[in-house]
Design an enzyme around this catalytic site. Structure first.
Site, PDB file in Angstrom:
ATOM      1  N   ASP A  77       0.838  -1.341   0.161  1.00 31.93           N
ATOM      2  CA  ASP A  77       0.103  -0.046  -0.168  1.00 31.93           C
ATOM      3  C   ASP A  77       0.906   1.386  -0.102  1.00 31.93           C
ATOM      4  O   ASP A  77       2.069   1.195   0.174  1.00 31.93           O
ATOM      5  CB  ASP A  77      -0.903  -0.015   1.103  1.00 31.93           C
ATOM      6  CG  ASP A  77      -0.287  -0.290   2.688  1.00 31.93           C
ATOM      7  OD1 ASP A  77       0.880  -0.131   2.489  1.00 31.93           O
ATOM      8  OD2 ASP A  77      -0.910  -0.356   3.482  1.00 31.93           O
TER       9      ASP A  77
ATOM     10  N   ASN B  94      -7.739  -2.223  14.090  1.00 30.57           N
ATOM     11  CA  ASN B  94      -9.080  -2.415  13.817  1.00 30.57           C
ATOM     12  C   ASN B  94      -9.314  -3.661  12.913  1.00 30.57           C
ATOM     13  O   ASN B  94     -10.372  -3.975  12.313  1.00 30.57           O
ATOM     14  CB  ASN B  94      -9.834  -1.219  13.316  1.00 30.57           C
ATOM     15  CG  ASN B  94      -9.050  -0.896  11.937  1.00 30.57           C
ATOM     16  OD1 ASN B  94      -8.174  -1.359  11.397  1.00 30.57           O
ATOM     17  ND2 ASN B  94      -9.558   0.339  11.395  1.00 30.57           N
TER      18      ASN B  94
ATOM     19  N   HIS C 234      -7.749  -4.224  10.081  1.00 29.14           N
ATOM     20  CA  HIS C 234      -7.347  -4.065   8.628  1.00 29.14           C
ATOM     21  C   HIS C 234      -5.887  -4.772   8.292  1.00 29.14           C
ATOM     22  O   HIS C 234      -5.144  -4.670   9.118  1.00 29.14           O
ATOM     23  CB  HIS C 234      -7.052  -2.655   8.161  1.00 29.14           C
ATOM     24  CG  HIS C 234      -6.050  -1.609   8.722  1.00 29.14           C
ATOM     25  ND1 HIS C 234      -6.141  -0.444   9.087  1.00 29.14           N
ATOM     26  CD2 HIS C 234      -4.760  -1.751   8.748  1.00 29.14           C
ATOM     27  CE1 HIS C 234      -4.936  -0.125   9.612  1.00 29.14           C
ATOM     28  NE2 HIS C 234      -4.102  -0.861   9.249  1.00 29.14           N
TER      29      HIS C 234
ATOM     30  N   GLU D 120      -9.829  -1.621   4.943  1.00 29.52           N
ATOM     31  CA  GLU D 120     -10.250  -1.187   6.255  1.00 29.52           C
ATOM     32  C   GLU D 120     -11.736  -2.081   6.621  1.00 29.52           C
ATOM     33  O   GLU D 120     -12.346  -2.215   5.561  1.00 29.52           O
ATOM     34  CB  GLU D 120     -10.694   0.230   6.414  1.00 29.52           C
ATOM     35  CG  GLU D 120      -9.600   1.245   6.291  1.00 29.52           C
ATOM     36  CD  GLU D 120      -8.881   1.483   7.522  1.00 29.52           C
ATOM     37  OE1 GLU D 120      -8.773   0.640   8.512  1.00 29.52           O
ATOM     38  OE2 GLU D 120      -8.308   2.588   7.660  1.00 29.52           O
TER      39      GLU D 120
HETATM   40  C1  GLP Z   1      -0.745   0.766   8.577  1.00 29.22           C
HETATM   41  C2  GLP Z   1      -0.508  -0.019   7.195  1.00 29.22           C
HETATM   42  C3  GLP Z   1      -0.606  -1.595   7.401  1.00 29.22           C
HETATM   43  C4  GLP Z   1      -0.159  -1.947   8.835  1.00 29.22           C
HETATM   44  C5  GLP Z   1      -0.774  -1.239   9.932  1.00 29.22           C
HETATM   45  C6  GLP Z   1      -0.098  -1.588  11.393  1.00 29.22           C
HETATM   46  O1  GLP Z   1      -1.886   1.575   8.599  1.00 29.22           O
HETATM   47  N1  GLP Z   1      -1.267   0.263   6.137  1.00 29.22           N
HETATM   48  O2  GLP Z   1      -0.009  -2.270   6.250  1.00 29.22           O
HETATM   49  O3  GLP Z   1       0.088  -3.369   8.823  1.00 29.22           O
HETATM   50  O4  GLP Z   1      -1.117  -0.055   9.796  1.00 29.22           O
HETATM   51  O5  GLP Z   1       0.991  -0.763  11.382  1.00 29.22           O
HETATM   52  P1  GLP Z   1       2.020  -0.848  12.650  1.00 29.22           P
HETATM   53  O6  GLP Z   1       2.903  -1.896  12.281  1.00 29.22           O
HETATM   54  O7  GLP Z   1       2.595   0.343  12.606  1.00 29.22           O
HETATM   55  O8  GLP Z   1       1.253  -1.274  13.963  1.00 29.22           O
END
Ligand code: GLP
Length: 241
Positions: free
Chosen positions: A67, A136, A138, A143
């Site tokens: 992403d 959440n 995702h 989402e």
């Molecule tokens: C972000 C990314 C995800 C990631 C998630 C968790 O929004 N788009 O790909 O897995 O949040 O992030 P973190 O590893 O910093 O908790």
């Protein structure tokens, strides 16, 4: 889904890096599916260590990222292109021309998403995909919603994700409101998936992913349908299991 609960973040990161290194060593021109966020940083550090120790060679490796924010320029230090260069690509011998991150500044994002999806197929599909998990539930930027989109697409970020990711920006209002993300089917096309989760903040999402209802309101729960997924988490993330 296979589950490995390890002592801490360091052990989680090493275990994930070992799986990635095995894939690279068994297929030199493999396609890695990569993710951003705090969680996979330790895994990238281990892979850089392995590269420096001569244990893994990225010369023929290709990568696609899950992403990217939209809109954002690649030189913005909050862009996922910048993140990947900083944490991995600039530190190993990967050919950057073989690293793909969704275009955060496409003038025609719909065509750009279609081209991104076609490119994944043209590369022969993803051999191994790493995923973090949002609080959440995702995955990527898919989402929670009543319905999810199959392929790479532009999406609105939820208020929860904007708030969670605001820690990286000067203020919450600086967080882009949209993103380009691989869809659920783009992720499912990966032959092997490794999900990483660390810390108590992820415990609820981990519990919902593994034990909750199969629902688009927790996109990670759908991973239980994929034939080769391993969750590697630390004790804190597993505290509610
Ligand atoms: C972000 C990314 C995800 C990631 C998630 C968790 O929004 N788009 O790909 O897995 O949040 O992030 P973190 O590893 O910093 O908790």
């Amino acid at each position: 889904m296979k589950v490995q609960i390890l002592e801490n973040y360091k052990e989680m990161s090493r275990a994930a890096a070992d799986i990635f290194a095995d894939v690279i060593n068994s297929k030199k021109d493999c396609v890695l599916g990569l993710a951003t966020g705090d969680t996979p940083i330790g895994m990238y550090e281990c892979l850089v260590e392995d590269y420096k120790a001569g244990k893994v060679d990225f010369a023929s490796v290709k990568s696609v990222n899950l992403d990217e924010y939209y809109p954002i320029t690649p030189d913005n230090d909050q862009s996922y292109r910048y993140f990947m260069n900083y944490h991995l690509f600039d530190k190993v011998n990967i050919n950057k021309a073989n690293t793909y991150v969704p275009d955060g500044q496409a003038s025609d994002p719909v065509s750009s998403c279609e081209a991104y999806e076609k490119n994944i197929d043209a590369l022969g599909g993803i051999d191994i995909q790493v995923l973090g998990i949002g609080r959440n539930g995702h995955i990527g930027f898919n989402e929670p919603d009543g319905e999810l989109i199959f392929y790479t697409h532009v999406t609105d970020l939820t208020a929860d994700t904007i708030e969670a990711n605001s820690r990286f920006f000067e203020s919450e209002s600086d967080v882009p409101k949209q993103a380009v993300t691989m869809g659920i089917e783009s992720i499912f096309k990966a032959r092997k998936i490794v999900v990483l989760a660390s810390g108590e903040g992820k415990a609820e999402a981990v519990k919902r992913m593994l034990c909750g209802k199969l629902t688009t309101n927790c996109p990670a729960s759908l991973l239980r349908l994929h034939p080769d997924v391993t969750l590697i988490c630390d004790k804190d993330a597993a505290i509610l299991l």
